[in-house]
Design an enzyme around this catalytic site. Structure first.
Site, PDB file in Angstrom:
ATOM      1  N   ASP A  31       1.723 -47.653  -8.917  1.00  0.00           N
ATOM      2  CA  ASP A  31       1.635 -46.299  -9.481  1.00  0.00           C
ATOM      3  C   ASP A  31       0.701 -46.251 -10.681  1.00  0.00           C
ATOM      4  O   ASP A  31       0.179 -45.201 -11.029  1.00  0.00           O
ATOM      5  CB  ASP A  31       3.023 -45.844  -9.927  1.00  0.00           C
ATOM      6  CG  ASP A  31       3.636 -44.903  -8.917  1.00  0.00           C
ATOM      7  OD1 ASP A  31       3.090 -44.808  -7.807  1.00  0.00           O
ATOM      8  OD2 ASP A  31       4.655 -44.274  -9.235  1.00  0.00           O
TER       9      ASP A  31
ATOM     10  N   ASN B  94      11.242 -34.990  -9.896  1.00  0.00           N
ATOM     11  CA  ASN B  94      12.203 -35.464 -10.898  1.00  0.00           C
ATOM     12  C   ASN B  94      11.453 -36.044 -12.085  1.00  0.00           C
ATOM     13  O   ASN B  94      11.837 -35.873 -13.231  1.00  0.00           O
ATOM     14  CB  ASN B  94      13.138 -36.503 -10.288  1.00  0.00           C
ATOM     15  CG  ASN B  94      14.207 -35.836  -9.451  1.00  0.00           C
ATOM     16  OD1 ASN B  94      14.774 -34.819  -9.852  1.00  0.00           O
ATOM     17  ND2 ASN B  94      14.465 -36.374  -8.271  1.00  0.00           N
ATOM     18  N   GLY B  95      10.387 -36.783 -11.790  1.00  0.00           N
ATOM     19  CA  GLY B  95       9.448 -37.182 -12.830  1.00  0.00           C
ATOM     20  C   GLY B  95       8.288 -36.199 -12.787  1.00  0.00           C
ATOM     21  O   GLY B  95       7.989 -35.627 -11.737  1.00  0.00           O
TER      22      GLY B  95
ATOM     23  N   ASP C 264      18.554 -30.076 -12.664  1.00  0.00           N
ATOM     24  CA  ASP C 264      17.839 -29.664 -11.462  1.00  0.00           C
ATOM     25  C   ASP C 264      17.214 -28.281 -11.684  1.00  0.00           C
ATOM     26  O   ASP C 264      17.929 -27.308 -11.930  1.00  0.00           O
ATOM     27  CB  ASP C 264      18.811 -29.625 -10.267  1.00  0.00           C
ATOM     28  CG  ASP C 264      18.060 -29.488  -8.949  1.00  0.00           C
ATOM     29  OD1 ASP C 264      17.073 -28.716  -8.911  1.00  0.00           O
ATOM     30  OD2 ASP C 264      18.454 -30.135  -7.977  1.00  0.00           O
TER      31      ASP C 264
ATOM     32  N   ARG D  76      16.085 -26.161  -9.757  1.00  0.00           N
ATOM     33  CA  ARG D  76      16.559 -25.091  -8.859  1.00  0.00           C
ATOM     34  C   ARG D  76      17.720 -24.334  -9.499  1.00  0.00           C
ATOM     35  O   ARG D  76      17.751 -23.112  -9.536  1.00  0.00           O
ATOM     36  CB  ARG D  76      17.047 -25.686  -7.534  1.00  0.00           C
ATOM     37  CG  ARG D  76      15.945 -26.006  -6.585  1.00  0.00           C
ATOM     38  CD  ARG D  76      16.423 -26.886  -5.492  1.00  0.00           C
ATOM     39  NE  ARG D  76      16.655 -28.237  -5.990  1.00  0.00           N
ATOM     40  CZ  ARG D  76      16.559 -29.330  -5.259  1.00  0.00           C
ATOM     41  NH1 ARG D  76      16.284 -29.251  -3.990  1.00  0.00           N
ATOM     42  NH2 ARG D  76      16.758 -30.522  -5.787  1.00  0.00           N
TER      43      ARG D  76
ATOM     44  N   GLY E 176       6.634 -28.079  -7.785  1.00  0.00           N
ATOM     45  CA  GLY E 176       5.242 -27.736  -7.480  1.00  0.00           C
ATOM     46  C   GLY E 176       5.092 -27.214  -6.063  1.00  0.00           C
ATOM     47  O   GLY E 176       4.357 -26.254  -5.813  1.00  0.00           O
ATOM     48  N   GLU E 177       5.806 -27.833  -5.123  1.00  0.00           N
ATOM     49  CA  GLU E 177       5.712 -27.410  -3.724  1.00  0.00           C
ATOM     50  C   GLU E 177       6.642 -26.240  -3.414  1.00  0.00           C
ATOM     51  O   GLU E 177       6.357 -25.441  -2.524  1.00  0.00           O
ATOM     52  CB  GLU E 177       6.086 -28.576  -2.785  1.00  0.00           C
ATOM     53  CG  GLU E 177       5.044 -29.679  -2.757  1.00  0.00           C
ATOM     54  CD  GLU E 177       5.515 -30.894  -1.985  1.00  0.00           C
ATOM     55  OE1 GLU E 177       6.303 -30.759  -1.034  1.00  0.00           O
ATOM     56  OE2 GLU E 177       5.094 -32.013  -2.355  1.00  0.00           O
TER      57      GLU E 177
ATOM     58  N   GLU F  48       3.556 -39.954  -0.686  1.00  0.00           N
ATOM     59  CA  GLU F  48       3.252 -41.275  -1.237  1.00  0.00           C
ATOM     60  C   GLU F  48       3.350 -42.353  -0.164  1.00  0.00           C
ATOM     61  O   GLU F  48       2.576 -43.309  -0.144  1.00  0.00           O
ATOM     62  CB  GLU F  48       4.201 -41.581  -2.402  1.00  0.00           C
ATOM     63  CG  GLU F  48       3.859 -40.771  -3.639  1.00  0.00           C
ATOM     64  CD  GLU F  48       5.032 -40.544  -4.566  1.00  0.00           C
ATOM     65  OE1 GLU F  48       6.047 -39.971  -4.110  1.00  0.00           O
ATOM     66  OE2 GLU F  48       4.942 -40.927  -5.737  1.00  0.00           O
TER      67      GLU F  48
HETATM   68  P1  ADP Z   1      11.235 -37.046  -6.632  1.00  0.00           P
HETATM   69  O1  ADP Z   1      10.444 -36.760  -7.857  1.00  0.00           O
HETATM   70  O2  ADP Z   1      12.476 -37.818  -6.903  1.00  0.00           O
HETATM   71  O3  ADP Z   1      10.419 -37.545  -5.470  1.00  0.00           O
HETATM   72  P2  ADP Z   1      11.153 -34.313  -5.675  1.00  0.00           P
HETATM   73  O4  ADP Z   1       9.683 -34.350  -5.683  1.00  0.00           O
HETATM   74  O5  ADP Z   1      11.838 -33.887  -4.423  1.00  0.00           O
HETATM   75  O6  ADP Z   1      11.827 -35.656  -6.124  1.00  0.00           O
HETATM   76  O7  ADP Z   1      11.596 -33.324  -6.847  1.00  0.00           O
HETATM   77  C1  ADP Z   1      12.925 -33.002  -7.045  1.00  0.00           C
HETATM   78  C2  ADP Z   1      13.033 -31.976  -8.146  1.00  0.00           C
HETATM   79  O8  ADP Z   1      12.180 -30.864  -7.861  1.00  0.00           O
HETATM   80  C3  ADP Z   1      14.432 -31.389  -8.260  1.00  0.00           C
HETATM   81  O9  ADP Z   1      15.231 -32.118  -9.131  1.00  0.00           O
HETATM   82  C4  ADP Z   1      14.166 -30.000  -8.788  1.00  0.00           C
HETATM   83  O10 ADP Z   1      14.149 -30.055 -10.199  1.00  0.00           O
HETATM   84  C5  ADP Z   1      12.779 -29.664  -8.307  1.00  0.00           C
HETATM   85  N1  ADP Z   1      12.816 -28.689  -7.185  1.00  0.00           N
HETATM   86  C6  ADP Z   1      12.946 -28.930  -5.873  1.00  0.00           C
HETATM   87  N2  ADP Z   1      12.958 -27.770  -5.154  1.00  0.00           N
HETATM   88  C7  ADP Z   1      12.826 -26.769  -6.069  1.00  0.00           C
HETATM   89  C8  ADP Z   1      12.775 -25.334  -5.986  1.00  0.00           C
HETATM   90  N3  ADP Z   1      12.883 -24.677  -4.831  1.00  0.00           N
HETATM   91  N4  ADP Z   1      12.651 -24.661  -7.145  1.00  0.00           N
HETATM   92  C9  ADP Z   1      12.544 -25.288  -8.334  1.00  0.00           C
HETATM   93  N5  ADP Z   1      12.598 -26.618  -8.470  1.00  0.00           N
HETATM   94  C10 ADP Z   1      12.735 -27.358  -7.365  1.00  0.00           C
END
Ligand code: ADP
Length: 393
Positions: free
Chosen positions: A123, A186-187, A258, A260, A308-309, A360
């Protein structure tokens, strides 16, 4: 359809494995005590279950691994040998949560599949192109030269992947583009990518600073740490936990790590949740501005990972304050992203805003093929990548 899987809450109550091949899915709740047990579960899913996709150990010709921290030694992915293993162990001090898990997986693969080449995809490697004025802190120089204390950056594999897919979507050479990629999972990492190379990144020495995350504070004045220890008599361990585990969205909202849930509660009128979203959006926007300045330009803004997605609102609010840079999105397109419309820019925008799902694992697989088959000489065939929005398992 390539299989996808996840083993979660290893060593905790409620651990489980999920495994999906096409539209068939197997979920198993079971006690998964440690990485070694998780590895056995993964191999069983891939080779021995009803949904097995690998016939036998002999069918495995190479294995790719995410290796979080490679220090400043690795500028690219590598085939793992004894020297690489030593370096991975040496970097445990920089990534005590991540590197031991990566090492456990690599050693288990070496034991279970002897003779099969293993490739480490770091990374940190992508950020080795960051210039020294951006990665060296204005601390006594010895801390860098003798102790390796500098900015390293994380999520490089994700950023490398989405920047290449973005160039593909834009149908322009990566070498000509200045982009900011916003990995909001999450990060959280925001990268400035110019000509395909990272020139700055929001995360620093460890996975702590930059934009606030679920439970991590992101940037704040480090003098607060001295204050908490000296004036409030808190122990360093307590302050460390406070910054890593009790800050970020959780710390501000008092409710959840979270986004969400925080967004939902903010929408229902919770002021502290609204503040947590405001802080998140503000820091992302500000960092995009500093990255644009670091590159002296901006052609594309790329959103990826969790928020972001998936969060229309976060994207919309971040972009709303960036008109000064030429960013303008079309709210209707912003709503339609998951239907396969990565470009959400308004017709009058000077900067193209894209939503690119990160992958990834695919980047790791491409690097593994490149290194094992071609000695690292042939670049990964990013141009042929499909832009898919995978169901996250
Ligand atoms: P990681 O970083 O562990 O690979 P993800 O990329 O799936 O995990 O990101 C997870 C985080 O993204 C969740 O904890 C949440 O904060 C955020 N997230 C996921 N879906 C949504 C959404 N629809 N709206 C806002 N935040 C979201």
């Amino acid at each position: 359809m390539s299989p996808r899987g996840l083993i979660a809450r290893i060593g905790e109550e409620g651990s489980y494995s999920e495994y999906r091949v096409g539209d068939k899915k197997a979920v198993e709740e079971r006690l998964i005590l440690c990485q070694k047990v998780a590895f056995d579960v993964m191999v069983d899913n891939l080779m021995n279950s009803e949904l097995a996709v690998i016939e036998s150990a002999e069918a495995i010709t190479a294995i790719g691994h995410r290796a979080v921290h490679g220090g400043d030694v690795f500028v690219d992915s590598v085939v793992i040998d004894e020297i690489v293993m030593k370096q991975l162990y040496a970097c445990v001090r920089f990534a005590p949560l991540h590197n031991p898990c990566n090492i456990a997986g690599i050693e288990e693969c070496m034991r279970r599949f002897p003779g099969v080449p293993n490739v480490a995809v770091f990374d940190t490697a992508f950020h080795q192109s960051v210039p020294r004025e951006a990665y060296i802190y204005a601390l006594p120089y010895d801390l860098y030269s003798k102790h390796g204390i500098r900015k390293y950056g994380f999520h490089g594999t994700s950023c490398r992947y989405v920047s290449r897919v973005a160039a593909d979507v834009l149908n322009r050479p990566l070498e000509d583009l200045a982009m900011v990629s916003c990995h909001l999972g999450n990060g959280v990492t925001l990268d400035a990518v110019k000509g395909g190379e990272a020139v700055d990144t929001s995360i620093g020495f460890v996975t702590f600073c930059g934009v606030p995350m679920g439970t991590r504070s992101g940037d704040f004045d480090p003098a607060i740490i001295f204050h908490l220890v000296k004036e409030q008599g808190r122990s360093l361990e307590e302050v460390e936990r406070l910054c890593y585990e009790k800050s970020g969205f959780l710390g501000v909202s008092g409710i959840s790590n979270d986004m969400r849930e925080v967004e939902q509660r903010a929408g229902a009128g919770d002021d502290r949740c609204a503040l947590a979203v405001d802080i998140f959006v503000y820091h992302i926007r500000k960092t995009i501005g500093t990255h644009a300045a670091a590159m002296n330009g901006l052609d594309a803004l790329v959103f990826t990972a969790g928020s972001g997605e998936n969060s229309t609102e976060i994207r919309s609010r971040v972009c709303a304050g960036l008109g000064v840079l030429g960013v303008k999105i079309d709210e209707r397109l912003n709503e339609m992203v998951r239907n396969g419309h990565p470009n959400i820019s308004a017709a009058s925008a000077f900067v193209t805003t894209l939503v690119v799902p990160t992958d990834e694992e695919r980047m790791i697989a491409l690097d593994t093929v490149r290194l094992v088959n071609h000695g690292g000489q042939v670049p990964p065939p990013i141009a042929s990548l499909a832009l898919t929005y995978p169901e996250r398992v």
